[in-house]
Design an enzyme around this catalytic site. Structure first.
Site, PDB file in Angstrom:
ATOM      1  N   SER A 260      26.167  12.926  15.961  1.00  0.00           N
ATOM      2  CA  SER A 260      25.191  11.927  16.367  1.00  0.00           C
ATOM      3  C   SER A 260      25.779  10.541  16.193  1.00  0.00           C
ATOM      4  CB  SER A 260      23.912  12.056  15.523  1.00  0.00           C
ATOM      5  OG  SER A 260      23.076  10.936  15.685  1.00  0.00           O
ATOM      6  N   LYS A 261      25.608   9.715  17.219  1.00  0.00           N
ATOM      7  CA  LYS A 261      26.067   8.322  17.147  1.00  0.00           C
ATOM      8  C   LYS A 261      25.342   7.603  16.008  1.00  0.00           C
ATOM      9  CE  LYS A 261      28.314   4.934  19.510  1.00  0.00           C
ATOM     10  NZ  LYS A 261      29.715   4.961  19.927  1.00  0.00           N
ATOM     11  N   ARG A 262      24.061   7.945  15.824  1.00  0.00           N
ATOM     12  CA  ARG A 262      23.274   7.285  14.780  1.00  0.00           C
ATOM     13  C   ARG A 262      23.820   7.571  13.387  1.00  0.00           C
ATOM     14  NH1 ARG A 262      19.336   9.201  18.219  1.00  0.00           N
ATOM     15  NH2 ARG A 262      18.931  11.002  16.861  1.00  0.00           N
TER      16      ARG A 262
END
Length: 489
Positions: A260-262
């Site tokens: 996940s980029k987050r």
């Protein structure tokens, strides 16, 4: 209004062999899973002499990210995943853009209403929670007669178009990776196909475009397995041929979480910025959930096209291992031609070596076999422009047999020998030092260690004393040796 004429007219591209597509939504940048989907679709097409299509699915206008389309194009070009056709016949192959095809979806929605595979929903806030269950037996709009529905639409009431899911029975399909999938119709919701603004949802536009573009193989993530039965019911309602499905397992950051980029996990652009080569990233991504069989791991894109088989795709999630990618990258860097390595390395070298008098190409032989990522380069070379303030304790080394007194003696002898060199070349420096070590009856390491410490001020360097002295030049080398002698008293 009978609209059967619209289906399968010249708007549809016939299935002339294998046709795959990559259909990203420009709601973010290319993460590893996106790139793998594009790569597998490309490989399936090329393996079978087919066509690879690019389609930008931009109907979710609220989630569009500025610059995302450009990032998608650039990533595919960088990776060599060139698409084969676009809407401009006879011109360059631009991608298909869904919002530019809006008229098609309205026509096909009308056709589906005629066939009874969809109905208008006039409920207030009908689009809220498109994924929530809206079942035929509990939703009042599903029971409207055609006359009632047509009248309310003609009166200007806002509506969405929902898929009519048949109740009772099962929907089934075969996936090339997961095998036979059977789902009860009663677990499926009457999803929105056309929003009140006239734009299609992903589910509907996806099916219509795959049909019109003659797509034979649909590659996507396994998270879409649950949606496939609804897609198939649409195909069946239209009387269209269903494509082959290849659902790929997720790419995980560990055994518990998806990338996940987050969470800070890198996308393609991040990996390139971190010093990884496109070829290495593409090769590694190909092996995330696919096995070629045998021991071979390193594949060019051309080699992947020849080796790829759908049967090699695993059902199990793939864990993204940065250490493994770094190993791949180091191997690719070693395999570069000296000229290409120098070209790629130059901007990183210049971050540390700003002296224009230093020949950049001299660094390649010492850097290329020792570089895992291009971003490692600057910190390896920061002593070339300015000698760091090092501690004289570095001259003491048990392995080379040097202490402070012996190091001072070795440096003094090296300075005298270097002053006699008339043409400052790497062979001349090497021969001078090895001859001096023989004359002094010491090991080469006993002489080389203090020289390297004096000219670099570092315990660990990308090259040895000979290479460093050569790059620095005679005057700077002698200046640094004198400084080392001063440190040793």
């Amino acid at each position: 209004m009978a609209m059967n004429w619209f289906a399968d007219m010249e708007t549809r591209i016939p299935r002339d062999g294998v046709r795959t597509r990559f259909a990203p939504s420009p709601t973010g940048y290319m993460h590893v899973g996106n790139l793998r989907t594009a790569l597998y679709a490309y490989l399936i097409a090329k393996k079978n002499g087919g066509k690879f299509i690019l389609r930008i699915e931009d109907t979710d206008r609220d989630r569009l990210v500025e610059g995302a389309v450009g990032a998608i194009y650039q990533t595919l070009r960088d990776c060599g995943l060139e698409h084969d056709e676009g809407p401009d016949v006879g011109g360059p192959a631009g991608p298909y853009i869904q919002t530019e095809r809006r008229a098609f979806y309205g026509e096909y929605a009308a056709l589906l209403l005629e066939k009874g595979g969809a109905y208008r929903c006039f409920c207030e806030r009908a689009e809220d929670g498109e994924g929530e269950a809206v079942k035929k037996e509990t939703h009042p709009c599903a029971h409207l007669t055609k006359t009632e529905s047509d009248a309310r639409a003609a009166a200007g009431e806002r509506f969405v178009v929902r898929q009519r899911i048949p109740r009772g029975g099962t929907a089934r399909f075969r996936d090339e990776v997961f095998g036979e999938i059977v789902v009860s119709n009663d677990t499926l919701d009457d999803s929105v196909l056309i929003k009140s603004n006239g734009l299609p949802t992903y589910n509907f536009a996806n099916v219509v475009d795959d049909h019109l573009m003659g797509i034979t193989h649909v590659v996507r993530g396994s998270e879409y397995l649950a949606s496939a039965p609804k897609y198939n019911l649409l195909y069946e309602a239209f009387g269209w041929e269903i494509p082959s499905y290849i659902h790929c397992p997720p790419v995980m950051r560990d055994h518990h979480s998806k990338m996940s980029k987050r969470r800070g996990d890198p996308g393609y652009e991040d990996l390139i910025a971190q010093g990884y080569l496109t070829e290495a990233v593409l090769n590694y991504v190909a092996l995330l959930g696919w096995s070629p069989g045998g021991e071979r791991e390193l594949f060019s894109l051309a080699a992947l096209c020849g080796a790829f088989e759908i049967s090699g795709i695993s059902k199990s999630p793939a864990i993204f291992d940065m250490e493994k990618l770094t190993h791949f990258n180091a191997e690719y860097i070693k395999a570069l031609s000296p000229e290409r390595f120098t070209a790629l390395a130059e901007p990183y070298i210049r971050r540390s070596v700003k002296n224009p008098a230093i020949d950049i190409s001299l660094f390649s032989p010492i850097l290329q076999p020792r570089t895992e990522k291009l971003t490692d380069i600057p910190e390896k070379l920061d002593f070339f422009d300015a000698l760091p303030n090092y501690d004289a304790v570095l001259f003491i080394n048990k392995k080379s047999g040097t202490d402070a007194a012996l190091s001072r003696e070795m440096l003094g002898k090296a300075r005298e020998a270097f002053e006699e060199i008339s043409i400052w070349t790497e062979p001349a420096i090497h021969d001078t030092l090895t001859a001096l070590a023989e004359k002094l009856a010491v090991r080469n390491a006993t002489l080389m260690w203090p020289v390297r410490i004096a000219v670099s001020g570092r315990k660990v360097t990308p090259g040895g004393a000979v290479e460093i002295c050569h790059i620095l030049g005679k005057d700077e080398t002698l200046r640094r040796i004198r400084h080392g002698l001063e440190k040793l008293g």
